[in-house]
Design an enzyme around this catalytic site. Structure first.
Site, PDB file in Angstrom:
ATOM      1  N   HIS B 108       0.858  -1.186   0.000  1.00 13.41           N
ATOM      2  CA  HIS B 108       0.000   0.000   0.000  1.00 13.41           C
ATOM      3  C   HIS B 108       0.892   1.234   0.000  1.00 13.41           C
ATOM      4  O   HIS B 108       1.940   1.241   0.656  1.00 13.41           O
ATOM      5  CB  HIS B 108      -0.872  -0.011   1.264  1.00 13.41           C
ATOM      6  CG  HIS B 108      -1.432   1.331   1.627  1.00 13.41           C
ATOM      7  ND1 HIS B 108      -0.960   2.072   2.694  1.00 13.41           N
ATOM      8  CD2 HIS B 108      -2.409   2.072   1.055  1.00 13.41           C
ATOM      9  CE1 HIS B 108      -1.642   3.209   2.761  1.00 13.41           C
ATOM     10  NE2 HIS B 108      -2.516   3.235   1.791  1.00 13.41           N
ATOM     11  N   VAL B 111       0.205   9.222  -1.167  1.00 20.70           N
ATOM     12  CA  VAL B 111       0.658  10.593  -0.905  1.00 20.70           C
ATOM     13  C   VAL B 111      -0.560  11.489  -1.002  1.00 20.70           C
ATOM     14  O   VAL B 111      -1.417  11.294  -1.869  1.00 20.70           O
ATOM     15  CB  VAL B 111       1.732  11.118  -1.889  1.00 20.70           C
ATOM     16  CG1 VAL B 111       3.113  10.664  -1.467  1.00 20.70           C
ATOM     17  CG2 VAL B 111       1.434  10.727  -3.316  1.00 20.70           C
ATOM     18  N   HIS B 177      -7.564  -4.288  18.246  1.00 19.51           N
ATOM     19  CA  HIS B 177      -8.442  -5.364  18.728  1.00 19.51           C
ATOM     20  C   HIS B 177      -7.792  -6.738  18.578  1.00 19.51           C
ATOM     21  O   HIS B 177      -8.328  -7.732  19.074  1.00 19.51           O
ATOM     22  CB  HIS B 177      -9.792  -5.321  18.004  1.00 19.51           C
ATOM     23  CG  HIS B 177      -9.706  -5.566  16.524  1.00 19.51           C
ATOM     24  ND1 HIS B 177      -9.175  -4.654  15.643  1.00 19.51           N
ATOM     25  CD2 HIS B 177     -10.072  -6.630  15.772  1.00 19.51           C
ATOM     26  CE1 HIS B 177      -9.237  -5.144  14.411  1.00 19.51           C
ATOM     27  NE2 HIS B 177      -9.771  -6.342  14.461  1.00 19.51           N
TER      28      HIS B 177
END
Lengths: 304, 304
Positions: B108, B111, B177
């Site tokens: 990934h 900008v 989590h």
């Protein structure tokens, strides 16, 4: 005195989990539930039951939990500021069923009880819950049966109960970022303490029983419907929406994740497999398009 | 004067999208990008490009957008209250690559440039961005190469840049989590306007180029690694974590969904297929367990 009988609720919820698991096991006719008992560091614990790769159900999870905490998390106090700073106890049964056959809808049901206390003040308690149905391929008679069952169980509690909780369900299970309902709804209620403990509790029990009455006949009716790769792909695609709703919008999921709940039990609601496809659009007049056109937009199924 | 040159950034970002799509197309050697131009009712629009079912990439999405709004949404002002009530302009390129071979990591990069204005006040502007890598099966040499490339591009901007943005990345791409990192990190920065526009912009350009230098050699090295059903299942399972991060924790995704962004473009980051399995635990000493043990816990890859 109108004090909630917490141990009675606890015993009821444990028995409810048994009843639902037994009914789903019978409907599946193949797999059985695997059980995990777990404890939570901050207090409380639960009993998680999951059935996987059954004949009918690709996955079914039925979770009981009873947790204690020093302060309610933001997801629970956002709409009720008077609860901030109270210690709490929360218990409930929550379940999600992901059938394998795309002609059987996914279903979800939940009953929960909260009590929030602080020294020198009356406890604040309430019930919440409901059930909702998420078809991939809609059947008019199934939708009507689902909502008739919901209406019938609400009737003894007053004429306004079904329309109010049906609408709340439509509003709640809605993906704002898609401008799209999760499914065809059902019942949703929260903050219920009126008119008194006994009646609110009785309503919860009626909802729980109503879920089985509403869902099992639909499973039975659709489980032998032939299906193939096309239906499977659409089911997986629509399950992506289920994931989006649960992770982005569902208060119950956020409560579980924020309150240090057991993540594996909270996310038991996730489908076993889901897909995303950029810019998917069902072909005009296809059965897939019918879901978006005829079933997802909120409507009054009892007028049909 | 140190005013940002917005049209220059805009032109740069459009060219960057071209460069990245061309590089990924070449690396794939099969599929090409499909392009959608879209407009947003509230102002602005974008150019979304998606490659599907390539030889190497199961899906790659590279999105350019430039949007305007009357008020920044909560996800953008929560940590900077001075921005509340300002109109804004946001532009950026964001991309996610989901390779088919589970031995190639997901990557990934992003900008982005924001400018928030109100009458009678100086505009507030900043850059943000970075890149991070999400392996399924970790390779030590790949992780070191990824971070060395990140370190090298940061070096001309000062000794503290890499360690600061590396740590920010570890902190940001973290599933609270699960108490688990999304991957092995990389660089993450936000609120960057120092020391001046030209240098901040130059740093963004270095990050963008660095992404290709960091990722493409890893793709090349792993794309012929044999894999089977076991690796595929683990990849799909881990992609579930990617979904969880993006929908529960990612500020960029929440910004997109809350600001009335184009949902299909925002959720282009979703994997084409993902799975969840209740209580999955990799076998002790398996290659799957090595990911959790050796790669996900934050570490200093340049000390190795």
């Amino acid at each position: 005195m109108d004090q909630p009988d917490i141990e009675h609720i606890n015993a009821y919820l444990l028995a409810l989990q048994e009843t639902i698991c037994a009914a789903l096991t019978a409907a599946d006719g193949g797999a059985v539930f695997h059980e995990d008992l777990w404890q939570r560091d901050e207090g409380g614990g639960g009993r998680t039951r999951v059935l996987r790769q059954g004949r009918v159900f690709e996955q079914a999870g039925v979770n009981f939990s009873r947790v204690y905490g020093g302060a309610l998390p933001a997801s629970a106090t956002a709409h009720r500021p008077e609860l901030a700073g109270r210690s709490y106890q929360a218990m409930g049964v929550s379940l999600v069923v992901h059938p394998e056959n795309p002609y059987i809808p996914t279903s979800h049901a939940n009953v929960r009880f909260f009590i929030a206390e602080k020294p020198g003040a009356e406890p604040i308690w309430w019930f919440g819950g409901g059930f909702d149905l998420t078809p991939f391929y809609g059947f008019h008679e199934d939708a009507v049966h689902w909502h008739r069952t919901a209406q019938a169980l609400c009737q003894p509690f007053g004429d306004t109960v079904y329309p109010r909780y049906k609408r709340w369900c439509d509003d709640y299970f809605f993906l704002k970022h898609r401008n799209e309902a999760r499914g065809i709804g059902g019942l949703f209620f929260d903050d219920l303490s009126a008119p008194n403990f006994n009646e609110a509790f009785a309503f919860c029990r009626a909802v729980s029983q109503g879920y089985l009455d509403a869902y099992l006949p639909i499973v039975e009716r659709r489980k032998s419907h032939p299906w193939g790769e096309r239906e499977r792909q659409f089911q997986l695609y629509r399950r992506g929406r289920y994931v989006e709703f649960n992770l982005v919008w569902d208060r119950g999921t956020l409560f579980g994740l924020q309150s240090g709940g057991r993540t594996e039990s909270v996310l038991m609601s996730m489908p076993p497999l889901a897909r995303w496809q950029y810019h998917y659009d069902p072909a005009h007049d296809s059965p897939e398009a019918a879901l978006y056109r005829d079933f997802l937009p909120a409507r009054d199924w009892l007028k049909e």
